[in-house]
Structures are given as C-alpha cells and as structure tokens.
Scaffold this motif. Structure first.
Motif, PDB file in Angstrom:
ATOM      1  N   THR A  41      46.064  35.789  41.597  1.00 17.86           N
ATOM      2  CA  THR A  41      46.842  37.023  41.477  1.00 17.86           C
ATOM      3  C   THR A  41      48.272  36.715  41.107  1.00 17.86           C
ATOM      4  O   THR A  41      48.770  35.616  41.313  1.00 17.86           O
ATOM      5  CB  THR A  41      46.851  37.803  42.800  1.00 17.86           C
ATOM      6  N   ASP A  67      50.108  43.365  40.529  1.00 16.45           N
ATOM      7  CA  ASP A  67      48.990  43.446  39.601  1.00 16.45           C
ATOM      8  C   ASP A  67      48.002  42.361  40.013  1.00 16.45           C
ATOM      9  O   ASP A  67      48.274  41.179  39.840  1.00 16.45           O
ATOM     10  CB  ASP A  67      49.491  43.216  38.175  1.00 16.45           C
ATOM     11  N   ILE A  69      44.872  40.628  39.137  1.00 16.09           N
ATOM     12  CA  ILE A  69      44.001  40.447  37.980  1.00 16.09           C
ATOM     13  C   ILE A  69      42.735  39.739  38.436  1.00 16.09           C
ATOM     14  O   ILE A  69      42.780  38.616  38.908  1.00 16.09           O
ATOM     15  CB  ILE A  69      44.707  39.630  36.887  1.00 16.09           C
ATOM     16  N   GLU A  70      41.622  40.431  38.312  1.00 13.62           N
ATOM     17  CA  GLU A  70      40.340  39.842  38.680  1.00 13.62           C
ATOM     18  C   GLU A  70      39.660  39.211  37.480  1.00 13.62           C
ATOM     19  O   GLU A  70      38.928  38.264  37.609  1.00 13.62           O
ATOM     20  CB  GLU A  70      39.415  40.904  39.293  1.00 13.62           C
ATOM     21  N   ALA A  72      40.617  38.780  33.223  1.00 11.14           N
ATOM     22  CA  ALA A  72      41.330  39.057  31.982  1.00 11.14           C
ATOM     23  C   ALA A  72      41.278  37.791  31.147  1.00 11.14           C
ATOM     24  O   ALA A  72      42.144  36.940  31.230  1.00 11.14           O
ATOM     25  CB  ALA A  72      42.761  39.482  32.250  1.00 11.14           C
ATOM     26  N   GLN A  77      38.754  42.865  30.782  1.00 14.25           N
ATOM     27  CA  GLN A  77      39.867  42.985  31.715  1.00 14.25           C
ATOM     28  C   GLN A  77      39.460  43.837  32.902  1.00 14.25           C
ATOM     29  O   GLN A  77      38.821  44.863  32.745  1.00 14.25           O
ATOM     30  CB  GLN A  77      41.045  43.632  30.997  1.00 14.25           C
ATOM     31  N   GLU A  79      41.752  44.937  36.405  1.00 14.63           N
ATOM     32  CA  GLU A  79      42.992  44.782  37.162  1.00 14.63           C
ATOM     33  C   GLU A  79      43.072  45.855  38.238  1.00 14.63           C
ATOM     34  O   GLU A  79      42.583  46.965  38.060  1.00 14.63           O
ATOM     35  CB  GLU A  79      44.206  44.957  36.253  1.00 14.63           C
ATOM     36  N   LEU A  81      46.099  47.658  40.463  1.00 14.11           N
ATOM     37  CA  LEU A  81      47.551  47.817  40.425  1.00 14.11           C
ATOM     38  C   LEU A  81      48.062  48.628  41.607  1.00 14.11           C
ATOM     39  O   LEU A  81      47.406  49.576  42.048  1.00 14.11           O
ATOM     40  CB  LEU A  81      47.966  48.547  39.142  1.00 14.11           C
TER      41      LEU A  81
END
Length: 159
Positions: A41, A67, A69-70, A72, A77, A79, A81
C-alpha cells in the motif's frame, strides 16, 4: 507529502481541530493501518496547499488521503480510497471508494464501483465521517480482491 498517519501535520491541515478530534482520527487510522499490514500500500498523503478552500475548480482538492492498491499491473486495477476533500461548495467531506479499471466499449479509464461521501457540517463532524469511512474501507478490504468481482457487483463488463 507522505508518511505514516502519525506524521500528518494537523495544525497545518486543520488548525481548528481540537486535540480530542485528532485522537479520534488517529484511532480510526490505526484500524486501517492494521488491516493493511502486509499489503503493498501507499502511505498516507497530505497536501498542505489544500488546507484552505481553493475555490471552485475542476477536480476535487484532496487534503488527506490513502490509496490502498490491491492490483494495478498496467493491465487491470483495483484500488480502495479514503480521502478528506473540499466540496465545490467549500465544505469538507470524507470520500471513500472502490475503484476499478474500465473495460467498457467506451474507455472511461476507471469506475468507482462503490463509493460514499460524508459531508462535514452541523450534524456530522470530521471524526464521525472519517470513522464511518474507515469502517466502510475496512469492510471493503475484507471482500474479495478481484477487480472482476467488483465489476460484476455493478454490472460492468469483466476484463
């Protein structure tokens, strides 16, 4: 600027925020940080240049955000947030969302497939909105980490 939640310059971003509210935000952020352990992350980010309302303009001025991010990889993608932002009307809000890459016939770039905006005002404080958004975010992070799962939930085409 970025770092751990402990590094957030509260007096710069929210100079009128009482210490008890800062403590509440810290407690909520620790919940997110605990769920994110072991994930790739980003750090918390903050934007001192947005500490005062910049006036109505295109885009949403983010003051503080995370954010997660799992996935991308340049092809797809996923994400999660969480952001404290200014609304067009000059009010603070806490936004949280699940974001996926678009695979529609018309390229929209990304889609928020689940989102919540809680405006700060007479009935909702910043700590209350932040805590509610943290609960939502940690719930999303417990769901499957597959972008097509999230697309299917809202009827978007799979990758």
């Amino acid at each position: 600027m970025r770092g751990s939640f402990d590094d957030v310059p509260w007096n710069t971003l929210f100079p009128l925020l009482p210490p008890a509210d800062v403590d509440s935000l810290n407690q909520a952020a620790r919940t997110v940080d605990a769920v994110c352990v072991g994930r790739d992350t980003g750090d918390w980010e903050w934007f001192p240049e947005h500490a005062t309302f910049p006036g109505s303009r295109v885009g949403t001025p983010v003051i503080l955000g995370l954010d997660v991010i799992e996935h991308a990889d340049g092809v797809d993608q996923l994400e999660f947030l969480l952001q404290v932002v200014w609304t067009e009307a000059g009010r603070l809000a806490v936004d949280s969302a699940v974001n996926v890459a678009c695979w529609c016939d018309t390229d929209h770039a990304t889609h928020d497939v689940d989102a919540i905006r809680l405006e700060i005002g007479e009935y909702t404080s910043l700590p209350e909105a932040f805590r509610a958004s943290v609960e939502r975010l940690t719930g999303w992070l417990a769901d499957p980490h597959n972008a097509d799962h999230w697309r299917a939930r809202v009827g978007l085409p799979p990758r």
